[in-house]
Motif scaffolding. Structure first.
Motif, mmCIF file in Angstrom:
data_model
loop_
_atom_site.group_PDB
_atom_site.id
_atom_site.type_symbol
_atom_site.label_atom_id
_atom_site.label_comp_id
_atom_site.label_asym_id
_atom_site.label_seq_id
_atom_site.Cartn_x
_atom_site.Cartn_y
_atom_site.Cartn_z
ATOM 1 N N SER A 6 3.286 3.599 -6.930
ATOM 2 C CA SER A 6 2.505 4.934 -6.133
ATOM 3 C C SER A 6 2.792 6.059 -7.450
ATOM 4 O O SER A 6 4.186 5.927 -7.530
ATOM 5 C CB SER A 6 2.309 5.386 -4.364
ATOM 6 N N ALA A 7 1.895 6.779 -7.782
ATOM 7 C CA ALA A 7 1.604 7.526 -8.963
ATOM 8 C C ALA A 7 2.536 8.424 -8.584
ATOM 9 O O ALA A 7 3.729 8.628 -9.809
ATOM 10 C CB ALA A 7 0.005 8.289 -8.647
ATOM 11 N N GLU A 10 6.041 7.206 -9.215
ATOM 12 C CA GLU A 10 6.477 7.742 -10.922
ATOM 13 C C GLU A 10 7.129 8.638 -10.957
ATOM 14 O O GLU A 10 8.020 9.205 -11.847
ATOM 15 C CB GLU A 10 5.268 6.762 -11.462
ATOM 16 N N ASP A 11 6.386 9.404 -10.406
ATOM 17 C CA ASP A 11 6.132 11.323 -11.118
ATOM 18 C C ASP A 11 8.329 11.472 -10.787
ATOM 19 O O ASP A 11 8.946 11.934 -11.393
ATOM 20 C CB ASP A 11 5.866 12.170 -10.108
ATOM 21 N N HIS A 107 -1.538 8.197 -14.355
ATOM 22 C CA HIS A 107 -1.089 7.246 -13.375
ATOM 23 C C HIS A 107 -2.597 6.112 -12.808
ATOM 24 O O HIS A 107 -2.661 5.553 -12.097
ATOM 25 C CB HIS A 107 -0.615 8.434 -12.215
#
Lengths: 253, 708
Positions: A6-7, A10-11, A107
């Motif tokens: 998920s976005a 990734e962060d 994203h």
């Protein structure tokens, strides 16, 4: 790109990478600060990442990336950088706005489009003409200057700026003729002279671009120098030789 | 083309060191005439030759590498071709150095004159392994090619045949030999369009004018400004075209045009010239240079060679100078013995014969010096001498070659001034001429010997004289810098100079060169020197007091012995000189010279007489001080001088003699070499002021230090 990540995960990866590189270790507290989330959210995310074998996580200890995790994080961070540069350099947005938009868009865009965009940024930076950014020309267009205006002028500017780079691109070491040692040969790249008369005289004597000169010797008092070109011998003062840019032609035998 | 009365004018062009002079000599033999091109000091040599039914006049153009407006030589060469329209131009090409030589040829061709190329030194080119496809090359260049060997006279008849053939053929001329590329050609055509109906410029091929305008040629711009109806439009068009091309190529069009010419030539050579063996001669020349311009040996060898030149000129020249002096002394006495006493006798013996003697006495020096210089130039060493000395001379703002004239100045200013001819740049040349009188010449030495012998002990006398030579050099350096900065400012001449391969000069070439210099001196400078000598004679002879002569005549008759006669004769000579114009001028000078410690009229008179020749200072002092015993070294004179002078004053006197006015003969030569009275007058003015100022500083400084 790791599938199904998920976005926000990734962060997290990106944050861990930045922190381990910048501070040596990533602690939950620092990650929470950086992403402006609560510590429990961080713990949850880390567990999720650990399940996917992207991070090594033990409660209360430092977080490290696994080999695979590092790879993914790197990719994310590179993409982020590229997007950031696209907004800032190509589209001419301000630094802050570029950063924000990069964070958001990285994203949402699908992988292919993102990849393309990233390549475009890369391409626009490696292109020697900087044709894609037009040296701020696009920015000026956005500010209301009609398109096409001054393009020719800028092209000339670019051509002029490019000339000296031509040889640089070929990884040629440029020197001035006064620094060539006796016995060495060099090819003339450019000639510039203090006065029109000197420049004309040099052209007349065959000191022109592309000519190969061999430095024969230096005068007993250290100036002038003697060179051989086009089958004859010529003397030049060092100050004149300084205006002649050359590339070395291989070592003497 | 029908050639009127079968007369043809041939202009001989070529690079320096291409053997142009040897071809000229081979073409014309001894039938040469040397003059100057109008308005400039560039030598114009003309020779004559019959060939078949043709009467040929061969004009030797100055040796040049190009035809720009940056050098007088190049201007003269191209203006000759444009203004006098020779029937044929023959370019002498050094066949062993083809590319750079043909560069000039492409430009001559653009002037739309029939051209014949003489591939000279073809033997050397052969030995260096060059094989020419003459037919192919000739077709590519659009001009017949004749191989020659100038110093052996090989190929000269073939050359003449080609010249006659070209002159009488209707073959169209290749004007567009070099194609400069689409962009430049477009600009040439555009400018050429503007130039088409310009009556004032119809001497010039429009294409050539257009190219020159793109090159930014100042002389052509000036010509357009003066003679073109649409001058503004043409010049503005040219400026715009230069701007456009510069944007396109970055480099100025002049450079791009030169590159295109070289490109064309190298293409032609690639097609029609093959090189089969190694370059033998260049290797030898290179080997010589590893010794002669060696970092350690180069300078000592140069100094030894200069010493030899100096010795040859002045030591070997001394005996013939002695003979000439003796001969004219004898002749003067002979005349004095034959003619009755009076003005006529005095004029003949002391004025004219002494004057002619004064002209001829320098001839041995000049001939020997120019023999040496011709040898250095023809052998190729002169360029090396400049190469070695440039570092030092450049600091003074001069060219490496200036060293040689200045060195010669220690012997005599006259040949020194004449030797400045080898300097190509006018500014360098004039500055060198102006400072060369500060090099203490041989004629000043007797004055130093007399005065330092009288006032300084034998232990220091040598050092005193040496200090004067050093003072002269220091002043020359200072004045050289000053003149270069304020009087003749401008960028220093580029030292982009060919170092030609060494060659053995031909005896014939050397002798012709030497003879031409000597003749030039006799004809041009000799007349002025003679006239000025007569003026100097008149000034120190008139007005004459008859009653004084009568008075002394009776006293001499009544004299008891020879000694008294001599004494009385001396007294008469002294009184006469005192009453002459020279004496009066001397008295006037004494007022001016008072602040520098030389307020004695006898010294003023001696200095004035020294304008005739510096060594005359000694004989005049003899007349004025020693009463009859006019031998310079005599004890009596030294004693008498001590009454009027102190050591400090004597030193100031010598400094003044070192610096003040160049002698009459030098002034005459400066006038001849610069082709105007402006520079000799300036030289007289500045040296006099400088002498006064330097003397003042030394004298007043000496007085302050309590040396008076």
């Amino acid at each position: 790109m790791a599938k199904g990540l998920s976005a926000s995960l990734e962060d997290y990866l990106e944050a861990i990478l930045t922190l381990t590189e910048g501070e040596g270790a990533a602690h939950v507290k620092r990650i929470a600060e950086r992403l402006e989330v609560t510590m429990p959210s961080v713990t949850g995310a880390l567990q999720s990442l650990a399940e996917r074998r992207l991070v090594n996580y033990r409660p209360y200890g430092a977080v490290t990336l696994t080999g695979r995790g590092r790879k993914v994080a790197k990719r994310v961070s590179v993409r982020h950088d590229l997007l950031n540069r696209f907004f800032e350099e190509v589209l001419g947005l301000g630094a802050e706005s570029a950063e924000e938009n990069a964070c958001r868009i990285e994203h949402v865009m699908d992988d292919d489009a993102l990849e393309r965009l990233a390549s475009y940024v890369e391409f626009s930076e490696t292109c020697p003409l900087k044709i894609c950014t037009w040296h701020g020309g696009f920015g000026r267009f956005c500010e209301g200057e009609p398109g096409g205006k001054g393009c020719e002028e800028r092209l000339q500017e670019l051509v002029a700026r490019l000339r000296p780079q031509e040889t640089g691109e070929r990884k040629v070491k440029e020197l001035t003729l006064d620094r060539i040692k006796p016995g060495q040969k060099a090819r003339i790249l450019r000639v510039s002279a203090a006065s029109g008369a000197t420049s004309q005289r040099m052209s007349d004597m065959g000191v022109t671009r592309g000519t190969v000169v061999e430095v024969k010797r230096v005068a007993p008092l250290g100036d002038p120098i003697e060179v051989k070109l086009k089958g004859y011998h010529l003397s030049l003062r060092k100050e004149e030789a300084r205006g002649i840019t050359v590339e070395l032609q291989g070592e003497p035998d | 083309m029908v050639v009127s009365q079968n007369r043809l004018t041939i202009a001989l062009a070529g690079n320096p060191n291409s053997g142009k002079t040897t071809v000229f000599n081979a073409l014309t033999g001894a039938r040469q005439h040397v003059g100057n091109y109008p308005g400039v000091t560039v030598e114009r040599k003309e020779g004559y030759r019959r060939f078949g039914d043709y009467q040929l006049t061969v004009v030797d153009l100055p040796g040049t590498y190009s035809l720009t407006a940056h050098s007088v030589d190049e201007l003269v060469a191209r203006n000759f071709i444009v203004d006098e329209r020779p029937d044929v131009v023959v370019q002498v090409v050094d066949a062993s150095n083809l590319e750079r030589n043909l560069y000039l040829g492409t430009q001559i061709m653009e002037l739309k004159v029939p051209l014949v190329l003489a591939f000279n030194m073809s033997d050397v080119a052969d030995s260096r392994g060059y094989r020419f496809d003459y037919e192919r090359l000739s077709a590519l260049l659009g001009a017949p090619i004749v191989p020659t060997v100038g110093h052996k006279g090989v190929g000269i008849d073939d050359l003449l045949r080609a010249v006659v053939e070209v002159a009488s053929s209707e073959r169209p001329l290749h004007e567009e030999l070099v194609h400069y590329g689409r962009d430049i050609e477009a600009e040439i055509n555009r400018l050429g369009g503007f130039l088409e109906d310009e009556q004032g410029l119809d001497k010039y091929p429009p294409r050539w004018v257009a190219i020159k305008l793109l090159e930014g040629d100042e002389e052509i711009r000036e010509k357009v400004r003066r003679s073109a109806v649409k001058a503004d439009r043409i010049l503005a068009g040219a400026q715009a075209a230069i701007g456009r091309l510069q944007k396109l190529y970055v480099d100025p069009p002049a450079v791009v045009i030169a590159e295109a010419r070289y490109g064309f030539i190298s293409g032609a050579c690639e097609e029609a010239v093959r090189i089969s063996t190694v370059e033998a001669r260049h290797d030898m020349s290179d080997r010589i240079d590893t010794v002669l311009t060696n970092r350690a040996l180069g300078l000592p060898i140069f100094l030894v060679l200069m010493w030899l030149v100096f010795q040859l000129t002045f030591t070997l020249g001394a005996p013939p100078m002695g003979w000439i002096e003796a001969f004219f002394g004898w002749l003067s006495e002979l005349v004095a013995g034959v003619l009755p006493e009076g003005y006529v006798r005095s004029l003949l013996a002391d004025g004219i014969i002494a004057g002619v003697g004064g002209v001829l006495v320098f001839l041995p020096n000049i001939l020997l010096l120019f023999l040496a210089i011709a040898f250095l130039e023809d052998s190729g060493y002169m360029a090396r001498a400049a190469f070695i000395m440039d570092r030092i001379m450049h600091k003074i703002g001069l060219h490496g070659k200036s060293f040689i004239p200045l060195l010669i100045g220690f012997g005599c200013t006259i040949p020194a001034v004449m030797a400045t001819r080898m300097l190509e740049n006018r500014r360098d040349r004039i500055v060198t001429i102006l400072v060369s009188p500060l090099m203490s010449c041989g004629a000043r030495l007797p004055v130093y010997v007399l005065l330092s012998g009288a006032f300084f002990g034998p232990a220091v006398a040598g050092n005193v004289i040496f200090s004067l030579y050093i003072l002269g050099i220091v002043l020359a350096v200072l004045m050289g810098k000053l003149f270069r900065r304020y009087l003749l400012p401008g960028p220093s001449t580029p030292f982009v100079m060919e170092l030609p391969p060494y060659r053995l000069p031909t005896a014939r070439g050397l002798l012709i060169h030497m003879w031409q210099r000597g003749w030039f001196y006799l004809k041009k400078a000799g007349t002025i020197i003679l006239a000025m000598s007569v003026v100097m004679w008149a000034l120190s002879t008139f007005p004459r007091r008859k009653e004084l002569e009568g008075q002394y005549a009776s006293r001499i008759e009544a004299a008891a012995d020879e000694e008294e006669v001599a004494h009385l004769e001396g007294e008469l000579a002294q009184k006469q000189l005192e009453l002459s114009f020279a004496g009066r001028i001397g008295k006037g000078l004494a007022h001016v010279l008072k602040p520098v410690g030389l307020g004695e009229w006898k010294i003023g008179t001696a200095l004035f007489a020294g304008f005739g020749a510096k060594e005359i200072v000694v004989s005049t002092l003899g007349t004025l001080y020693s009463l009859g015993e006019s031998e310079g070294e005599s004890e009596a004179l030294r004693g008498a001088l001590k009454e009027d002078l102190s050591p400090l004053k004597a030193y100031v006197f010598m400094v003044f003699v070192l610096i003040y006015v160049p002698c009459v003969a030098s002034v005459a030569v400066i006038k001849r070499e610069t082709n105007s009275w402006r520079w000799p007058l300036f030289a007289i003015g500045y040296t006099t002021v400088l002498a006064w100022v330097v003397s003042l500083v030394i004298y007043q400084g000496g007085v302050l230090l309590g040396l008076a």
